[in-house]
Design a protein around this motif. Structure first.
Motif, PDB file in Angstrom:
ATOM      1  N   GLY A  21     -34.087 -15.097 -13.468  1.00 55.31           N
ATOM      2  CA  GLY A  21     -33.510 -15.577 -11.986  1.00 55.31           C
ATOM      3  C   GLY A  21     -34.448 -16.626 -11.204  1.00 55.31           C
ATOM      4  N   PHE A  22     -35.734 -16.598 -11.812  1.00 50.30           N
ATOM      5  CA  PHE A  22     -36.779 -17.690 -10.897  1.00 50.30           C
ATOM      6  C   PHE A  22     -37.740 -18.136 -12.185  1.00 50.30           C
ATOM      7  CE2 PHE A  22     -38.879 -13.454 -11.062  1.00 50.30           C
ATOM      8  CZ  PHE A  22     -39.898 -13.905 -11.212  1.00 50.30           C
ATOM      9  N   ILE A  23     -38.159 -19.198 -11.722  1.00 46.34           N
ATOM     10  CA  ILE A  23     -39.416 -19.605 -12.588  1.00 46.34           C
ATOM     11  C   ILE A  23     -40.610 -20.193 -11.446  1.00 46.34           C
ATOM     12  CG2 ILE A  23     -37.879 -20.545 -14.570  1.00 46.34           C
ATOM     13  CD1 ILE A  23     -38.011 -23.496 -13.391  1.00 46.34           C
ATOM     14  N   ASN A  24     -41.880 -20.589 -12.272  1.00 48.57           N
ATOM     15  CA  ASN A  24     -42.720 -21.033 -11.459  1.00 48.57           C
ATOM     16  C   ASN A  24     -43.363 -22.260 -12.325  1.00 48.57           C
ATOM     17  OD1 ASN A  24     -44.138 -19.744 -13.604  1.00 48.57           O
ATOM     18  ND2 ASN A  24     -44.992 -18.137 -12.636  1.00 48.57           N
ATOM     19  N   TRP A  25     -44.481 -22.943 -11.636  1.00 51.55           N
ATOM     20  CA  TRP A  25     -44.972 -23.976 -12.309  1.00 51.55           C
ATOM     21  C   TRP A  25     -45.353 -23.614 -13.797  1.00 51.55           C
ATOM     22  CZ3 TRP A  25     -44.638 -28.941 -11.792  1.00 51.55           C
ATOM     23  CH2 TRP A  25     -45.413 -29.725 -12.219  1.00 51.55           C
ATOM     24  N   ASP A  26     -46.264 -22.494 -14.003  1.00 54.98           N
ATOM     25  CA  ASP A  26     -46.732 -22.167 -15.289  1.00 54.98           C
ATOM     26  C   ASP A  26     -45.442 -22.071 -16.368  1.00 54.98           C
ATOM     27  OD1 ASP A  26     -49.309 -22.036 -14.089  1.00 54.98           O
ATOM     28  OD2 ASP A  26     -49.085 -19.900 -13.885  1.00 54.98           O
ATOM     29  N   LYS A  27     -44.317 -21.734 -16.251  1.00 53.29           N
ATOM     30  CA  LYS A  27     -43.379 -21.477 -16.974  1.00 53.29           C
ATOM     31  C   LYS A  27     -42.723 -22.587 -17.247  1.00 53.29           C
ATOM     32  CE  LYS A  27     -41.639 -16.860 -16.084  1.00 53.29           C
ATOM     33  NZ  LYS A  27     -40.554 -15.768 -15.655  1.00 53.29           N
ATOM     34  N   LEU A  28     -42.815 -23.856 -16.221  1.00 53.86           N
ATOM     35  CA  LEU A  28     -42.009 -25.064 -16.510  1.00 53.86           C
ATOM     36  C   LEU A  28     -43.046 -25.881 -17.331  1.00 53.86           C
ATOM     37  CD1 LEU A  28     -39.995 -27.093 -16.017  1.00 53.86           C
ATOM     38  CD2 LEU A  28     -41.223 -27.651 -13.965  1.00 53.86           C
ATOM     39  N   THR A  29     -44.338 -25.760 -17.220  1.00 53.84           N
ATOM     40  CA  THR A  29     -45.424 -26.628 -17.885  1.00 53.84           C
ATOM     41  C   THR A  29     -45.427 -26.170 -19.264  1.00 53.84           C
ATOM     42  OG1 THR A  29     -47.002 -25.577 -16.942  1.00 53.84           O
ATOM     43  CG2 THR A  29     -46.623 -27.580 -15.853  1.00 53.84           C
ATOM     44  N   SER A  30     -45.453 -24.797 -19.420  1.00 56.73           N
ATOM     45  CA  SER A  30     -45.809 -24.340 -20.865  1.00 56.73           C
ATOM     46  C   SER A  30     -44.390 -24.530 -21.487  1.00 56.73           C
ATOM     47  CB  SER A  30     -45.721 -22.663 -20.810  1.00 56.73           C
ATOM     48  OG  SER A  30     -46.983 -22.528 -20.026  1.00 56.73           O
TER      49      SER A  30
END
Length: 981
Positions: free
Chosen positions: A35-44
Motif C-alpha cells: 500500500g505504499f512505496i518509497n524512492w528505493d522501490k521506484l528507482t529499482s
C-alpha cells in the motif's frame, strides 16, 4: 508514499499523463502490495525495466553485413578448418591435401605451407582436423593415417613437427582443445574417431612439455618425438593422462568439445541413438559417467552457450533444437524455418542470438528469448549436389567464414552507426602537415586525399580517385613541401602538385600490385619500402618522363624478412627496419650496408647479400597496407614467450635535434612496433640503450616526435594515444639497458578504432598532435592533452580561442599533469604496466578504459555551442561503453600554482625528550590501588520485572489464554468425576 499521494504528486510534478496511468505504475512498483512505496522501490523498478528493455533491444536487433566476399585461397581440396590465433592475430586455414594457409588480420594471404609428413605424401591420406594450442603456441593436426602431429608456431624452421602421436585405433576426424586461463599448465585435448570412440588427453604441465621426451632426443630439440598411443595408455608419460568412452560405437564422431562450465566432454553423431553424449569424471573415480540425448534422424553439429546453459543442435530433420544439458527427454525450444538439413549452428554470445546454416545455403539468425528468426541471408554459392561446408564465426572481429569445398567466403559485420564526427567517408590511412601552407593532408582507403586548414579545421580541397579504387597506404612530401607523393596498393606511387595535377607515376610493382608501407624522399633519390626484403629506388634523372621505372639498389638485399619502414639522418645515414626486428644501417651515398642492429644481437652485413628468401612462420609475412592491422591483443599466457612479434619494427625516427651525440653517447634513433615496445638506439656506438612497454597488450604501435625531440606520441590498435616527455631520456650512454619508461604526460583515447597515422606540428608556440584512425576521423590535440577538435565537425575552431589563457611555463604544466597521473596510477592497472615494464601482466580492456578516457570528438562540443565551452574550467561527462568518464585535468588548469611555503621547525614531543618521566616503572607501594567492582546485588536498584519487556496487549492475551486453559481443564475433570446414571 501511499497510492493516492503518489498519483497526486506525479500529476503535479510530471504532468504529462493521467492519474490512472500513475496508479497502474504504482501497482507495478508495489509488488508486495503493502500500500505504499518509497524512492528505493521506484528507482529499482525503473532500472530493472530499462535493463530488460535494453536486453530485448539488443537481442532483436539484427547485425548489418557487408557484401559476401570470396577470399583468394590457394587450396586445391576441401577446407577442413579455420582457426584464429590470438597470440599473433592471424588466421589459419587447412585443406584436406595438407596445405596450410596463413592470413593476416586484414585477411590477406601471407603464406601457404604444406604440412610435411612422410605418411601424408601418399595421395589417399588426408588431413581431417586442426586445433590451436594457444597456451603453448602450437597447433595439432589430425590425419587419416591414425596420427596426430603437433607443430611449433614459434620455430624459425620451416614449420617443424615437434611431436607425432601414432598408433591410434581409429582415424581421428574431429578435435577440440581447452586450457585453464588461470593455470595454463592444465589443458585438455579431446578427439573423436571413425569407430565412435571419444578420447581425452589431459595435460598437467603443458607449459613445460606436452609429453616426456626420451633421453636420446635431448640432444636435438628440433627433432620430432614419436609417441605411441599405447605408451600414453600405460601411463609412461607422467605429464598427461588419458580417458575414453565408446558410447557412440559404430558411428563417426562428428564433433567433440570440452566445456569448463559443465566440466564435461560433449560429442555428437548423425545417429538417432546416443546422438549427443555428455561425459564427465567424478572425483576419486577413474572412469567417465555419461548421459545421452536421442534425437530423431541425428544431428550434424551442436554448440553450447554457458551463460544461457543451452545446447543448440543442427538437426538433419531441418530443425534447430535447444536443450537443457540436464534434461534429456525433450528440448526446451524448437526453431522452425529451414527447408533443408541444418549443417551448422553457432551462438552469437554477446547478443544471445544463434546462427544456423542449412544445406540449401541459407543462413538464419535467431532470437533465443523469443525463438524467432530475425534475419535470413541466402548465400550465392555454386550449385552442387555433393559439397562439404565449414562454418566459423569470429565474434571478436565480427567475421563469419563459410567454406564451400575449397572456396572460402567472408561475411563481415558493418560497424554500428556512431554519432561521432567523421573526417573521411572511409578509414583514414595517413596524415601529413605542410608547414609552409599550414595545412593538414589526409588520405583514406577510398583513394581520396583531403586538405584542411590547421587553424580553423576547414576543408579547403579534396582529390578523389587518386589511384582509382585502390587504397592509398602511405604519403610523403618533398623537401620543399610543394609535391605530394601517394603510395597505393596497386603498386604505384604518384607525384602530385598541390593543385591536384599528377606529374609522374612511379612503377614500384613491375610484376603486379604490391603493398607500399613507406616512402622516403632524399635529395638524390626516392626510396620505397613495402612487404619485401629489398629497397626500391627511383633516381631524379629518370623524372623527365611520366612513367618512371625503378633502378637497382647497389647494396642489394640485406634483410632476412620484409622491410616495413625507413628513416634518414643527414648527411648520409639511412636505416631500414624489418618484420623480424632487424635494423640495417646504410650509407646513402654508397648504398652499402655497414651494420645490423637487433634487440638480441648485432652483426656485420654479408658482402654477398642473400638472394633466396627465408621463410619465418614465427615472424610471419603480413601484406597489410597498415602494419598495425596485423597485430592485435596478445594473450596473457603467450606474451612473454612470443618474442618474435615483440621485435617487429613498424616505425623508425631519428632524433635530429640532439647534437653532440657522438661525444655524449646518447640515443639518436627511436623504433617502435611489435607488442607495444619503444626502443632507443645509439647508431654511433651500435647499441640498444633503452626499451620500455608503452602500450600493454594491444599489439603493434606507431609513433611520432616533434622537431625539438622533446615529445614522443604513441598510438595503438584500441585508439589510445600517449604522450611522453623524452627531452632528458637516454642522453648519455650506459652499459646496461634502461627499462624505465620516460615521463608520461598524458594518456587518453581520442578514437574508437586503431590509430593508423600520427603527426606532430608546431603552431603559435604550441605543439599539436594529429591522429588519424580507422574510425574515419582525424583529431587535433595539444601535447598536454587539451582537445582542439575533429576535422569535419560542424563548427570551425579558432586556435587562439582554444589557448586563450595566458601562456605559462610548459614544464610546470607537465609537472602538474604528471603529478596528477601518478596519484591516479595505483587505480589504473594499464598505466602501471606501462610505467613499470618489468611487469608484463596483460589486463582486460575494461581496466584500460578506466584511465583518462577523453574523447575530443565527443567530450568537447563539436556543434554550434563550441565557443561557449571553457575547456580549462568545466568538467564534462561522457557515457561511452556504459562508463561515465571525466576530463580530469581541465578544472585545474587555471589555478595559480606557486612555491610551497616553508614549514616551521618541528619540535620533538616531551615523551621523546624525557622518556624516564613518562615510561619509568613505579614501585609497588607508590602505585594507586584499583578499586574493586561492587557486586550486582549491591547496585541493583529494583527487582527485574519481565512484564515490562512486552506490550500490554500481548500480556492480556496470554493471561486470557491461560485462564481459558484452566477453565477447560477443570470442566474436563468434573466430567470425569461424574458417575454414569
Amino acid at each position: 508514499m501511499s497510492r493516492e499521494e503518489f498519483m497526486q504528486r506525479m500529476t503535479e510534478v510530471v504532468g504529462w499523463s493521467t492519474k490512472e496511468a500513475y496508479g497502474e505504475l504504482f501497482d507495478k512498483v508495489d509488488v508486495a502490495q503493502d500500500g505504499f512505496i518509497n524512492w528505493d522501490k521506484l528507482t529499482s523498478f525503473m532500472l530493472l525495466a530499462l535493463y530488460e528493455k535494453d536486453e530485448q533491444a539488443k537481442a532483436t536487433v539484427a547485425p548489418q553485413w557487408k557484401d559476401l566476399e570470396f577470399l583468394p585461397v590457394k587450396h586445391k581440396d576441401t577446407i577442413q578448418k579455420v582457426i584464429f590465433l590470438r597470440s599473433s592475430s592471424r588466421y589459419l586455414t587447412i585443406s584436406k591435401e595438407g596445405l596450410l594457409g596463413i592470413w593476416g588480420e586484414n585477411l590477406k594471404l601471407q603464406e601457404t605451407l604444406p604440412i610435411t609428413s612422410d605418411a601424408t605424401k601418399l595421395k589417399h591420406l588426408w588431413v581431417t582436423s586442426m586445433v590451436s594450442l594457444e597456451n603453448v603456441n602450437k597447433i595439432a593436426v589430425a590425419f587419416t593415417s591414425k596420427e596426430i602431429c603437433f607443430y611449433d608456431l614459434l620455430s624459425k624452421e620451416e614449420f617443424p613437427c615437434q611431436y607425432k602421436l601414432q598408433g591410434l585405433k581409429g582415424a581421428p576426424v574431429c578435435m577440440d582443445y581447452w586450457y585453464d586461463p588461470l593455470d595454463a599448465n592444465e589443458s585438455i585435448l579431446s578427439f573423436g574417431d571413425i569407430t565412435g570412440k571419444v578420447q581425452i588427453i589431459s595435460f598437467t604441465t603443458a607449459l613445460i612439455s606436452l609429453f616426456e621426451r626420451p633421453a636420446s632426443a635431448c640432444e636435438d630439440e628440433e627433432a620430432t618425438v614419436t609417441i605411441n598411443w599405447a605408451e600414453l595408455l600405460s601411463g609412461r608419460h607422467k605429464c598427461c593422462r588419458t580417458l575414453a568412452h565408446k558410447l557412440h560405437l559404430g558411428d563417426w564422431v562428428r564433433q567433440v568439445t570440452y566445456n569448463a562450465s559443465l566440466d564435461a566432454i560433449i560429442s555428437s553423431t548423425t545417429s538417432s541413438t546416443n546422438t549427443v553424449v555428455m561425459a564427465w569424471r567424478e572425483k576419486s573415480k577413474k572412469h567417465l559417467r555419461m548421459t545421452s540425448f536421442n534425437i530423431a534422424q541425428g544431428i550434424n553439429a551442436f554448440d553450447y552457450h554457458s551463460r544461457l546453459n543451452l545446447i543448440a543442435t543442427a538437426g538433419i530433420n531441418n530443425k534447430v533444437c535447444l536443450w537443457n544439458p540436464y534434461v534429456v527427454s525433450k528440448p526446451v525450444g524448437v526453431l522452425w524455418g529451414h527447408s533443408a538439413s541444418v549443417i551448422a549452428v553457432q551462438f552469437f554470445a554477446a547478443r544471445k542470438q544463434l546462427f544456423s546454416f542449412s544445406k540449401d545455403k541459407v543462413l538464419r539468425l535467431w532470437d533465443i528469448q523469443h525463438q524467432l528468426s530475425i534475419q535470413r541471408i541466402a548465400c550465392s554459392f555454386p550449385k552442387s549436389q555433393d559439397f562439404r561446408c565449414l562454418f566459423h564465426f569470429d565474434e571478436a572481429h565480427g567475421r563469419l567464414f563459410i567454406s564451400f569445398n575449397n572456396q572460402l567466403a567472408l561475411l563481415a559485420m558493418k560497424s554500428e552507426a556512431s554519432k561521432r564526427v567523421k573526417s573521411h567517408k572511409k578509414a583514414v590511412t595517413g596524415v601529413l602537415y605542410n608547414s609552409v601552407l599550414k595545412q593538414v593532408i589526409s588520405s583514406d582507403v577510398g583513394s581520396t586525399v583531403s586538405f584542411w586548414m590547421i587553424d580553423t579545421g576547414q576543408k579547403i580541397k579534396q582529390f578523389t580517385g587518386c589511384h582509382g579504387n585502390a587504397e592509398i597506404s602511405t604519403m610523403a612530401l618533398d623537401a620543399n613541401e610543394t609535391r605530394l607523393l601517394t603510395g597505393s596498393t596497386d603498386g604505384t606511387i604518384k607525384v602530385w602538385d598541390l593543385n591536384g595535377y599528377c606529374h609522374q607515376t612511379l612503377n614500384v610493382g613491375q610484376e603486379g600490385a604490391v603493398d607500399i608501407s613507406h616512402i622516403l624522399v632524399l635529395k638524390k633519390a626516392i626510396l620505397v619500402t613495402g612487404w619485401d626484403r629489398a629497397i626500391t629506388v627511383f633516381r631524379p634523372q629518370n623524372f623527365n618522363q611520366f612513367f618512371v621505372q625503378p633502378e637497382e639498389w647497389k647494396g642489394g638485399i640485406q634483410h632476412r624478412d620484409d622491410i616495413l619502414c625507413a628513416a634518414f639522418l643527414p648527411p648520409q645515414t639511412l636505416v631500414t627496419g624489418s618484420y623480424d626486428g632487424e635494423i640495417v644501417l646504410w650509407n646513402s651515398s654508397t648504398e652499402n650496408a655497414h651494420y645490423v642492429l637487433h634487440p638480441d644481437y648485432q652483426w656485420l652485413p654479408k658482402s654477398k647479400p642473400d638472394t633466396e628468401p627465408q621463410k619465418l612462420l614465427g615472424a610471419g609475412r603480413s601484406h597489410s597496407t597498415h602494419p598495425m592491422a596485423d597485430q592485435a591483443t596478445l594473450g596473457a599466457c603467450s606474451f612473454e614467450r612470443d618474442a618474435e612479434y615483440n621485435h617487429a619494427v613498424m616505425m623508425l625516427c631519428f632524433l635530429e635535434a640532439r647534437e653532440n651525440i657522438a661525444a655524449t653517447g646518447g640515443a639518436n634513433l627511436v623504433s617502435c612496433g611489435g607488442s607495444g615496445y619503444v626502443r632507443f638506439w645509439d647508431t654511433v656506438k651500435k647499441q640498444l640503450l633503452a626499451e620500455f612497454l608503452a602500450h600493454s597488450g594491444v599489439g603493434s604501435i606507431i609513433m611520432s616526435t616533434d622537431k625539438t625531440n622533446r615529445y614522443l606520441a604513441t598510438g595503438d590498435l584500441d585508439g589510445w594515444l600517449k604522450i611522453w616527455n623524452i627531452e632528458e631520456y637516454c642522453l648519455n650512454s650506459s652499459k646496461s639497458k634502461l627499462t624505465r619508461a620516460p615521463a608520461l604526460i598524458r594518456s587518453f583515447r581520442p578514437h574508437e578504432d586503431w590509430i593508423s597515422s600520427l603527426e606532430m606540428c608546431e603552431l603559435g608556440g604550441r605543439w599539436l598532435v594529429l591522429s588519424a584512425s580507422a574510425d574515419c576521423s582525424i583529431c587535433v590535440t595539444d601535447v598536454c592533452g587539451v582537445p582542439v577538435g575533429v576535422f569535419g565537425q560542424a563548427k570551425h575552431w579558432q586556435l587562439e580561442n582554444c589557448f586563450s589563457l595566458p601562456k605559462r611555463d610548459t614544464n610546470l604544466m607537465e609537472n602538474k599533469i604528471q603529478e596528477k597521473s601518478i596519484k591516479e596510477i595505483p587505480l589504473l592497472s594499464k598505466e602501471e604496466s606501462c610505467l613499470d615494464p618489468s611487469e608484463h601482466s596483460l589486463l582486460d580492456k575494461e581496466n584500460k578504459d578506466s584511465t583518462y578516457n577523453v574523447r575530443p570528438s565527443e567530450v568537447i562540443n563539436l556543434g554550434m555551442k563550441y565557443k561557449e565551452r571553457n575547456i580549462y574550467k568545466k568538467k564534462s561527462h561522457n557515457l561511452y561503453n556504459g562508463e561515465v568518464t571525466q576530463k580530469s585535468f581541465s578544472a585545474f588548469r587555471s589555478l595559480s600554482i606557486g612555491t610551497l611555503e616553508e614549514l616551521p621547525p618541528v619540535h620533538k614531543p616531551a615523551f621523546l625528550l624525557d622518556p624516564e618521566t613518562y615510561f619509568r616503572e613505579e614501585p609497588e607501594e607508590d602505585r594507586p590501588q584499583i578499586p574493586e567492582v561492587p557486586s550486582l546485588c549491591e547496585t541493583l536498584k529494583a527487582v527485574f520485572d519481565e512484564k515490562n519487556l512486552f506490550p500490554k496487549e500481548i500480556l492480556d492475551r496470554e493471561r486470557r489464554a491461560k485462564q481459558l486453559c484452566q477453565e477447560t481443564s477443570s470442566e474436563v475433570k468434573i466430567k470425569r468425576n461424574k458417575k454414569p446414571l
